[in-house]
Design a protein around this motif. Structure first.
Motif, mmCIF file in Angstrom:
data_model
loop_
_atom_site.group_PDB
_atom_site.id
_atom_site.type_symbol
_atom_site.label_atom_id
_atom_site.label_comp_id
_atom_site.label_asym_id
_atom_site.label_seq_id
_atom_site.Cartn_x
_atom_site.Cartn_y
_atom_site.Cartn_z
ATOM 1 N N TYR A 19 31.276 9.659 44.408
ATOM 2 C CA TYR A 19 30.468 10.597 43.402
ATOM 3 C C TYR A 19 30.973 12.092 43.665
ATOM 4 C CZ TYR A 19 27.502 6.787 41.809
ATOM 5 O OH TYR A 19 27.043 5.581 41.389
ATOM 6 N N PHE A 69 33.670 13.878 41.626
ATOM 7 C CA PHE A 69 33.261 14.019 40.157
ATOM 8 C C PHE A 69 32.328 15.201 39.801
ATOM 9 C CE2 PHE A 69 34.776 9.670 40.712
ATOM 10 C CZ PHE A 69 35.585 9.540 39.454
ATOM 11 N N LEU A 70 31.768 15.849 40.825
ATOM 12 C CA LEU A 70 30.536 16.773 40.939
ATOM 13 C C LEU A 70 31.107 17.907 40.038
ATOM 14 C CD1 LEU A 70 29.120 16.682 44.288
ATOM 15 C CD2 LEU A 70 28.560 15.247 42.511
ATOM 16 N N ASN A 71 32.380 18.250 40.053
ATOM 17 C CA ASN A 71 32.511 19.679 39.524
ATOM 18 C C ASN A 71 33.175 19.423 38.211
ATOM 19 O OD1 ASN A 71 32.082 21.137 41.715
ATOM 20 N ND2 ASN A 71 33.881 20.505 42.811
ATOM 21 N N ASN A 72 33.056 18.448 37.601
ATOM 22 C CA ASN A 72 33.502 18.062 36.358
ATOM 23 C C ASN A 72 32.435 18.384 35.111
ATOM 24 O OD1 ASN A 72 36.276 17.268 36.790
ATOM 25 N ND2 ASN A 72 36.034 15.402 35.695
ATOM 26 N N ASP A 73 32.932 18.833 33.876
ATOM 27 C CA ASP A 73 31.857 19.273 33.007
ATOM 28 C C ASP A 73 31.520 18.361 32.003
ATOM 29 O OD1 ASP A 73 29.767 20.684 31.804
ATOM 30 O OD2 ASP A 73 31.261 22.056 30.580
ATOM 31 N N TYR A 115 29.819 11.907 33.377
ATOM 32 C CA TYR A 115 29.763 11.314 34.655
ATOM 33 C C TYR A 115 29.682 12.363 35.864
ATOM 34 C CZ TYR A 115 30.857 7.655 37.659
ATOM 35 O OH TYR A 115 30.580 6.461 38.623
ATOM 36 N N SER A 116 29.933 13.636 35.444
ATOM 37 C CA SER A 116 29.709 14.478 36.497
ATOM 38 C C SER A 116 28.327 14.911 36.832
ATOM 39 C CB SER A 116 30.383 16.035 35.961
ATOM 40 O OG SER A 116 29.849 17.094 36.830
ATOM 41 N N SER A 135 26.935 11.533 38.350
ATOM 42 C CA SER A 135 27.092 11.494 39.901
ATOM 43 C C SER A 135 26.233 12.648 40.553
ATOM 44 C CB SER A 135 28.657 12.277 40.099
ATOM 45 O OG SER A 135 29.320 11.230 39.379
ATOM 46 N N ASN A 136 25.814 13.797 40.038
ATOM 47 C CA ASN A 136 25.060 14.706 40.558
ATOM 48 C C ASN A 136 23.631 14.024 40.685
ATOM 49 O OD1 ASN A 136 25.708 17.554 41.257
ATOM 50 N ND2 ASN A 136 27.011 17.092 39.426
#
Length: 643
Positions: free
Chosen positions: A422, A425-429, A432-433, A436-437
């Motif tokens: 996870y 993927f945290l920094n995608n806007d 799924y980001s 993941s958060n």
């Protein structure tokens, strides 16, 4: 006027094909040095009128049961230096080299008297990656010696030397959806072949064409009877004659494969590759036979050889042999073989070899699954993220599948392993980001986790609905039930949520669900909320049925009949809104969804029962039970109480 090229065609009742064909050659026909000659042999449809839109040279000659004789008549009208033969059910897909040929100097074109091109027999109208491939002589010097022979499957008699041009024609004659047309062609061809076989009953070529005709008509067992006879005769020939008549056994491989006669398939394929070391279909058939018999090491061996031959096809002698069609040198079969090998290497932990083949394939649902499985096995989590980055702007279905499959694959990993994935993927806007958060946020950070859950639910144009289940369940555990949250979910997500309550330590929430559902005031609901409530009731009832299935316990039906009654009440409101039953008369047979059909029929049941039409009402009750068998037990109890 003198022409450099005459395109010669013979046609009859080809209105479903002819326009596609003529449009494909229009850039060539529009040249001033090309003429198009069409001989019609008795069309009764729009074929002739379509042809006249493309050429003035449309001639008429009554059909006389001789393909070669008729083909030779079309040639007799040709005035060009060269003749190109084309059929109405074909299209010219690649013609750049033909234009270069026409533009070349005379001394260049005189090097050869005949030219071979590439043909593709399409086997599926909806999949242009599925075809057989064959070299075919189509371009001939108009020197007065060129002609066709053979009553049925006309064969060109041409002069050497023979060259090759990179021209591709597609053939659609085997994928016509009109059964009447296919039957007519089949009956005509079989009649002519059987007539020839009466005077020469052991002619392998005519027997082969007869077997092919039955195969293409779907009569594979009849085709197999003939191809077996051919094969047994073929085995007795000396090697030179086997090589010369090699094509006659190709149909036998197809029949053995279709009829699951894998030992025979292996035997015939081994003979074939012993005669021709470059016979691509033989190696494919050996791989397929051994695969189906569970001998994966041999399947691997022959499939790898098949792929090697496909890769080097243009360098093989068989690519220039116009007598042999190859049915397995196509994108679809190539892809399926690679997928089998990737799966085999994944199972045997040969991950490098698996990736080697996988990287030659397009991204789709099958390949995404394999990539994820390999990267998780290797614990190469950064590559999972890299894969997501590569596909995130592609088809929504692929993105959705990526997310669903990844979540299923990591389900049993410990929290730290999941967190490692996870974190990438945290920094995608994107959704799924956010998800993941949410998944790595501690349950004790209630407000943050609830806000993340709301953000996931509020995402517009969502790629994947499956990731709603966990955040939605958490939000309801903390904040309580809210019908509005369910109103934007499809039926499958609603069911998944209810099942999640039941299976994932949300037992208290699951038990509270019944009371909440039964106490909702349906008079104040909008249609989307009615739909959501219906889906919730249906989900709860299905889960109850699944829970007690096979236990012999029937009391749960009586215990929950009030819920079923409530489900019907809500369902009737929904079905009346959707189909506006007061305004229209509709045939229930036209409704595809089983639940909607069930509710529609129960509405008719209630209407007739209220009017005292008991026998008619009972008929619709039985139809409702047939429409949605899962609800039959509840429905029987409901009817018994009403009676």
């Amino acid at each position: 006027m003198s022409y450099k090229l005459s395109i010669c065609m013979m046609v009859k009742n080809e209105e479903i094909h002819i326009e596609r064909c003529l449009e494909s050659i229009k850039p060539i026909v529009d040249r001033t040095d090309v003429e198009l000659i069409i001989v019609d042999t008795g069309s009764t449809d729009k074929t002739v009128s379509i042809c006249k839109k493309y050429t003035d040279e449309v001639y008429f000659k009554e059909w006389f049961d001789d393909f070669s004789g008729m083909r030779n008549i079309t040639i007799s009208y040709a005035t060009g230096e060269w003749i190109f033969i084309l059929d109405a059910d074909e299209t010219m897909e690649k013609y750049d080299e033909l234009e270069k040929f026409l533009d070349s100097e005379p001394n260049e074109t005189l090097k050869n008297k005949t030219y071979s091109i590439t043909g593709k027999n399409y086997t599926n109208l909806n999949n242009h990656d599925s075809y057989s491939i064959f070299p075919t002589m189509r371009l001939f010097r108009n020197d007065g010696n060129f002609r066709y022979e053979g009553t049925v499957h006309n064969q060109p008699r041409f002069s050497p030397p023979v060259g090759k041009l990179d021209i591709i024609i597609g053939h659609y004659g085997y994928v016509v959806n009109d059964k009447e047309i296919m039957d007519r062609k089949f009956n005509r061809t079989v009649a002519l072949l059987e007539k020839e076989l009466k005077s020469d009953p052991n002619n392998l070529y005519y027997l082969y064409q007869l077997a092919v005709s039955y195969n293409m008509h779907g009569e594979v067992r009849k085709s197999y009877e003939i191809s077996s006879k051919i094969y047994n005769q073929f085995k007795k020939l000396d090697r030179d004659r086997q090589l010369m008549g090699f094509s006659v056994i190709t149909n036998h491989l197809s029949n053995c494969m279709t009829l699951n006669r894998y030992n025979e398939l292996i035997e015939a394929s081994k003979l074939a590759i012993n005669i021709r070391k470059d016979y691509i279909d033989g190696f494919y058939s050996l791989g397929r036979g051994y695969e189906r018999l569970g001998n994966y090491s041999y399947a691997e061996k022959y499939y790898e050889k098949y792929l090697e031959l496909c890769k080097n096809y243009e360098k093989l002698a068989i690519s220039k042999d116009h007598s042999i069609a190859l049915y397995r040198n196509n994108i679809t079969d190539n892809m399926n073989v690679k997928l089998f090998l990737v799966t085999l290497y994944l199972d045997t932990e040969k991950y490098d070899k698996a990736l080697l083949y996988l990287e030659t394939l397009k991204y789709n649902i099958s390949t995404i699954k394999l990539y994820i499985s390999i990267f998780i096995k290797l614990k190469n989590y950064s590559e999972i993220f890299n894969l997501y980055e590569k596909i995130k702007d592609s088809d929504t279905e692929i993105i959705s599948y990526f997310i669903t499959y990844l979540e299923n694959e990591i389900l049993d990993l410990d929290f730290n392993e999941k967190k490692s994935i996870y974190n990438y993927f945290l920094n995608n806007d994107d959704e799924y980001s956010i998800y993941s958060n949410f998944m790595i946020t501690d349950d004790l950070e209630v407000e943050k986790k609830c806000n993340l859950a709301k953000r996931i639910i509020d995402v517009k144009d969502r790629n994947n609905n499956d990731i709603l289940v966990v955040p939605l369940s958490y939000l309801m555990l903390i904040k309580g039930f809210d019908l509005k949250l369910f109103s934007n979910m499809n039926k499958r997500v609603v069911f998944s949520c209810v099942n999640y309550f039941k299976e994932n330590n949300y037992t208290e929430l699951y038990l509270r669900l019944d009371e909440w559902l039964m106490n909702i005031d349906i008079r104040k609901l909008r249609i989307k909320e009615v739909s959501a409530l219906k889906n919730l009731f249906e989900s709860k009832l299905i889960l109850l049925l699944n829970e007690y299935k096979g236990t012999g316990i029937k009391s749960f039906i009586k215990d929950n009949i009030n819920m079923f009654d409530r489900y019907l009440e809500v369902g009737m409101i929904f079905i009346n809104e959707i189909y506006n039953l007061n305004a229209i008369t509709m045939k229930y047979e036209l409704i595809n969804d089983s639940e909607s059909k069930f509710l529609f029929l129960m509405n008719i049941y209630r209407t007739n029962k209220s009017k005292g039409n008991t026998s008619v009402a009972f008929m619709y009750y039985k139809l409702a039970a047939q429409a949605y068998p899962d609800m039959a037990d509840f429905l029987k109890e409901y009817i018994d109480i009403e009676v």
